[in-house]
Design a protein around this motif. Structure first.
Motif, PDB file in Angstrom:
ATOM      1  N   GLU A  22     -34.972   5.061  -1.694  1.00 49.55           N
ATOM      2  CA  GLU A  22     -34.040   4.938  -2.812  1.00 49.55           C
ATOM      3  C   GLU A  22     -33.184   6.179  -2.880  1.00 49.55           C
ATOM      4  OE1 GLU A  22     -36.001   2.281  -6.311  1.00 49.55           O
ATOM      5  OE2 GLU A  22     -35.504   4.337  -6.800  1.00 49.55           O
ATOM      6  N   ILE A  23     -31.909   5.973  -3.205  1.00 47.17           N
ATOM      7  CA  ILE A  23     -31.006   7.109  -3.368  1.00 47.17           C
ATOM      8  C   ILE A  23     -30.192   6.905  -4.642  1.00 47.17           C
ATOM      9  CG2 ILE A  23     -29.221   6.069  -1.907  1.00 47.17           C
ATOM     10  CD1 ILE A  23     -28.571   8.950  -0.949  1.00 47.17           C
ATOM     11  N   PHE A  24     -30.071   7.978  -5.411  1.00 47.37           N
ATOM     12  CA  PHE A  24     -29.256   7.967  -6.626  1.00 47.37           C
ATOM     13  C   PHE A  24     -28.141   8.970  -6.424  1.00 47.37           C
ATOM     14  CE2 PHE A  24     -28.044  10.096 -10.538  1.00 47.37           C
ATOM     15  CZ  PHE A  24     -27.601   9.014 -11.296  1.00 47.37           C
ATOM     16  N   LEU A  25     -26.913   8.552  -6.710  1.00 44.67           N
ATOM     17  CA  LEU A  25     -25.745   9.417  -6.579  1.00 44.67           C
ATOM     18  C   LEU A  25     -24.945   9.387  -7.865  1.00 44.67           C
ATOM     19  CD1 LEU A  25     -24.866   7.786  -3.246  1.00 44.67           C
ATOM     20  CD2 LEU A  25     -25.258  10.215  -3.388  1.00 44.67           C
ATOM     21  N   SER A  26     -24.472  10.533  -8.296  1.00 42.78           N
ATOM     22  CA  SER A  26     -23.530  10.586  -9.414  1.00 42.78           C
ATOM     23  C   SER A  26     -22.251  11.235  -8.905  1.00 42.78           C
ATOM     24  CB  SER A  26     -24.108  11.366 -10.594  1.00 42.78           C
ATOM     25  OG  SER A  26     -24.280  12.725 -10.244  1.00 42.78           O
ATOM     26  N   GLY A  27     -21.180  11.068  -9.647  1.00 40.98           N
ATOM     27  CA  GLY A  27     -19.890  11.618  -9.236  1.00 40.98           C
ATOM     28  C   GLY A  27     -19.194  10.758  -8.200  1.00 40.98           C
ATOM     29  N   ILE A  28     -19.549   9.478  -8.135  1.00 41.37           N
ATOM     30  CA  ILE A  28     -18.929   8.565  -7.180  1.00 41.37           C
ATOM     31  C   ILE A  28     -17.653   7.985  -7.789  1.00 41.37           C
ATOM     32  CG2 ILE A  28     -19.211   6.429  -5.844  1.00 41.37           C
ATOM     33  CD1 ILE A  28     -20.932   8.808  -4.892  1.00 41.37           C
ATOM     34  N   LYS A  29     -16.536   8.158  -7.100  1.00 43.06           N
ATOM     35  CA  LYS A  29     -15.253   7.637  -7.570  1.00 43.06           C
ATOM     36  C   LYS A  29     -15.087   6.171  -7.189  1.00 43.06           C
ATOM     37  CE  LYS A  29     -12.808  12.030  -7.233  1.00 43.06           C
ATOM     38  NZ  LYS A  29     -11.678  12.712  -6.571  1.00 43.06           N
ATOM     39  N   LYS A  30     -15.433   5.840  -5.951  1.00 46.88           N
ATOM     40  CA  LYS A  30     -15.355   4.443  -5.524  1.00 46.88           C
ATOM     41  C   LYS A  30     -16.185   4.228  -4.265  1.00 46.88           C
ATOM     42  CE  LYS A  30     -11.095   4.687  -2.784  1.00 46.88           C
ATOM     43  NZ  LYS A  30      -9.768   4.129  -2.615  1.00 46.88           N
ATOM     44  N   ILE A  31     -16.598   2.984  -4.074  1.00 43.81           N
ATOM     45  CA  ILE A  31     -17.270   2.569  -2.847  1.00 43.81           C
ATOM     46  C   ILE A  31     -16.202   1.893  -2.001  1.00 43.81           C
ATOM     47  CG2 ILE A  31     -19.040   1.108  -1.822  1.00 43.81           C
ATOM     48  CD1 ILE A  31     -20.675   1.492  -4.372  1.00 43.81           C
ATOM     49  N   THR A  32     -15.869   2.511  -0.881  1.00 44.46           N
ATOM     50  CA  THR A  32     -14.796   2.023  -0.024  1.00 44.46           C
ATOM     51  C   THR A  32     -15.222   0.793   0.756  1.00 44.46           C
ATOM     52  OG1 THR A  32     -13.999   4.285   0.185  1.00 44.46           O
ATOM     53  CG2 THR A  32     -13.162   2.704   1.769  1.00 44.46           C
ATOM     54  N   SER A  33     -16.424   0.846   1.348  1.00 45.37           N
ATOM     55  CA  SER A  33     -16.958  -0.303   2.086  1.00 45.37           C
ATOM     56  C   SER A  33     -18.471  -0.185   2.120  1.00 45.37           C
ATOM     57  CB  SER A  33     -16.394  -0.361   3.508  1.00 45.37           C
ATOM     58  OG  SER A  33     -16.848   0.735   4.272  1.00 45.37           O
ATOM     59  N   PHE A  34     -19.115  -1.335   2.283  1.00 44.90           N
ATOM     60  CA  PHE A  34     -20.571  -1.315   2.379  1.00 44.90           C
ATOM     61  C   PHE A  34     -21.076  -2.603   3.005  1.00 44.90           C
ATOM     62  CE2 PHE A  34     -19.814  -3.398  -1.638  1.00 44.90           C
ATOM     63  CZ  PHE A  34     -20.813  -4.350  -1.741  1.00 44.90           C
ATOM     64  N   ASP A  35     -22.226  -2.490   3.633  1.00 45.18           N
ATOM     65  CA  ASP A  35     -23.002  -3.633   4.094  1.00 45.18           C
ATOM     66  C   ASP A  35     -24.462  -3.190   4.105  1.00 45.18           C
ATOM     67  OD1 ASP A  35     -23.440  -2.213   6.519  1.00 45.18           O
ATOM     68  OD2 ASP A  35     -21.807  -3.243   7.527  1.00 45.18           O
ATOM     69  N   ASN A  36     -25.339  -3.962   4.716  1.00 45.87           N
ATOM     70  CA  ASN A  36     -26.764  -3.622   4.641  1.00 45.87           C
ATOM     71  C   ASN A  36     -27.158  -2.464   5.557  1.00 45.87           C
ATOM     72  OD1 ASN A  36     -26.511  -5.040   7.025  1.00 45.87           O
ATOM     73  ND2 ASN A  36     -28.400  -6.200   6.752  1.00 45.87           N
ATOM     74  N   GLU A  37     -26.207  -1.925   6.345  1.00 48.23           N
ATOM     75  CA  GLU A  37     -26.508  -0.795   7.225  1.00 48.23           C
ATOM     76  C   GLU A  37     -25.675   0.457   6.947  1.00 48.23           C
ATOM     77  OE1 GLU A  37     -26.100  -2.261  11.202  1.00 48.23           O
ATOM     78  OE2 GLU A  37     -28.035  -3.289  11.124  1.00 48.23           O
ATOM     79  N   GLU A  38     -24.628   0.339   6.123  1.00 49.11           N
ATOM     80  CA  GLU A  38     -23.740   1.480   5.937  1.00 49.11           C
ATOM     81  C   GLU A  38     -22.973   1.394   4.622  1.00 49.11           C
ATOM     82  OE1 GLU A  38     -21.559   3.090   9.467  1.00 49.11           O
ATOM     83  OE2 GLU A  38     -19.839   2.351   8.323  1.00 49.11           O
ATOM     84  N   PHE A  39     -22.874   2.523   3.930  1.00 46.84           N
ATOM     85  CA  PHE A  39     -22.059   2.658   2.721  1.00 46.84           C
ATOM     86  C   PHE A  39     -21.071   3.792   2.949  1.00 46.84           C
ATOM     87  CE2 PHE A  39     -25.183   0.085   0.762  1.00 46.84           C
ATOM     88  CZ  PHE A  39     -24.705  -0.333  -0.475  1.00 46.84           C
ATOM     89  N   LEU A  40     -19.809   3.556   2.645  1.00 43.39           N
ATOM     90  CA  LEU A  40     -18.781   4.583   2.692  1.00 43.39           C
ATOM     91  C   LEU A  40     -18.262   4.743   1.265  1.00 43.39           C
ATOM     92  CD1 LEU A  40     -17.190   6.452   4.585  1.00 43.39           C
ATOM     93  CD2 LEU A  40     -15.485   4.641   4.791  1.00 43.39           C
ATOM     94  N   MET A  41     -18.431   5.954   0.706  1.00 39.40           N
ATOM     95  CA  MET A  41     -18.103   6.197  -0.696  1.00 39.40           C
ATOM     96  C   MET A  41     -17.251   7.442  -0.844  1.00 39.40           C
ATOM     97  SD  MET A  41     -21.955   5.576  -2.187  1.00 39.40           S
ATOM     98  CE  MET A  41     -22.803   6.230  -0.760  1.00 39.40           C
ATOM     99  N   GLU A  42     -16.429   7.438  -1.883  1.00 39.60           N
ATOM    100  CA  GLU A  42     -15.642   8.616  -2.226  1.00 39.60           C
ATOM    101  C   GLU A  42     -16.264   9.254  -3.448  1.00 39.60           C
ATOM    102  OE1 GLU A  42     -11.184   9.652  -3.811  1.00 39.60           O
ATOM    103  OE2 GLU A  42     -11.431   7.894  -2.512  1.00 39.60           O
ATOM    104  N   SER A  43     -16.602  10.536  -3.341  1.00 39.97           N
ATOM    105  CA  SER A  43     -17.226  11.251  -4.461  1.00 39.97           C
ATOM    106  C   SER A  43     -16.342  12.408  -4.899  1.00 39.97           C
ATOM    107  CB  SER A  43     -18.597  11.797  -4.044  1.00 39.97           C
ATOM    108  OG  SER A  43     -18.452  12.957  -3.252  1.00 39.97           O
ATOM    109  N   ILE A  69     -29.047   2.990  -4.737  1.00 37.16           N
ATOM    110  CA  ILE A  69     -29.145   2.120  -3.565  1.00 37.16           C
ATOM    111  C   ILE A  69     -30.574   2.150  -3.055  1.00 37.16           C
ATOM    112  CG2 ILE A  69     -28.322   1.774  -1.197  1.00 37.16           C
ATOM    113  CD1 ILE A  69     -25.754   3.322  -2.096  1.00 37.16           C
ATOM    114  N   LYS A  70     -31.059   0.982  -2.621  1.00 36.15           N
ATOM    115  CA  LYS A  70     -32.401   0.937  -2.037  1.00 36.15           C
ATOM    116  C   LYS A  70     -32.306   0.457  -0.598  1.00 36.15           C
ATOM    117  CE  LYS A  70     -34.118  -3.702  -2.925  1.00 36.15           C
ATOM    118  NZ  LYS A  70     -35.215  -4.495  -3.400  1.00 36.15           N
ATOM    119  N   GLY A  71     -33.329   0.746   0.172  1.00 40.70           N
ATOM    120  CA  GLY A  71     -33.403   0.391   1.574  1.00 40.70           C
ATOM    121  C   GLY A  71     -33.899   1.591   2.357  1.00 40.70           C
TER     122      GLY A  71
END
Length: 96
Positions: A22-43, A69-71
């Motif tokens: 499990e991962i917790f993130l704060s300060g995320i502006k947007k999630i650009t793309s994601f699937d079950n193997e990869e998340f690309l985020m702007e923080s 996010i979990k996994g």
């Protein structure tokens, strides 16, 4: 310390990983793309690439910029433009 400029929060970026499941993130502006193997985020601190398997969003708070996010988490990387340019110039010099 967090600062607010023109209603945009600067700072306040936090990361917590629990048992690589499990991962917790704060300060995320947007999630650009994601699937079950990869998340690309702007923080607030730059672009983040999270890689793993079986990744899925547990919680998304767009108002506060919190994401959970979990996994299985395999890697977490901040992507900086300067590092990409340095690597490209190194390889371009190598193959000249």
């Amino acid at each position: 310390m967090d600062r607010e400029v023109d209603n945009i929060l600067i700072g306040g970026h936090e990361l917590k990983i629990s048992d690589r499941r499990e991962i917790f993130l704060s300060g995320i502006k947007k999630i650009t793309s994601f699937d079950n193997e990869e998340f690309l985020m702007e923080s607030n601190m730059g672009i983040i690439l999270l890689k793993g398997s079986g990744l899925e969003i547990l919680k998304l708070d767009t108002h506060d910029g919190n994401v959970k996010i979990k996994g299985k988490i395999n890697s977490f990387t901040y992507l900086d433009g300067e590092n990409k340019q340095d690597k490209e110039s190194f390889f371009s010099k190598l193959f000249k």
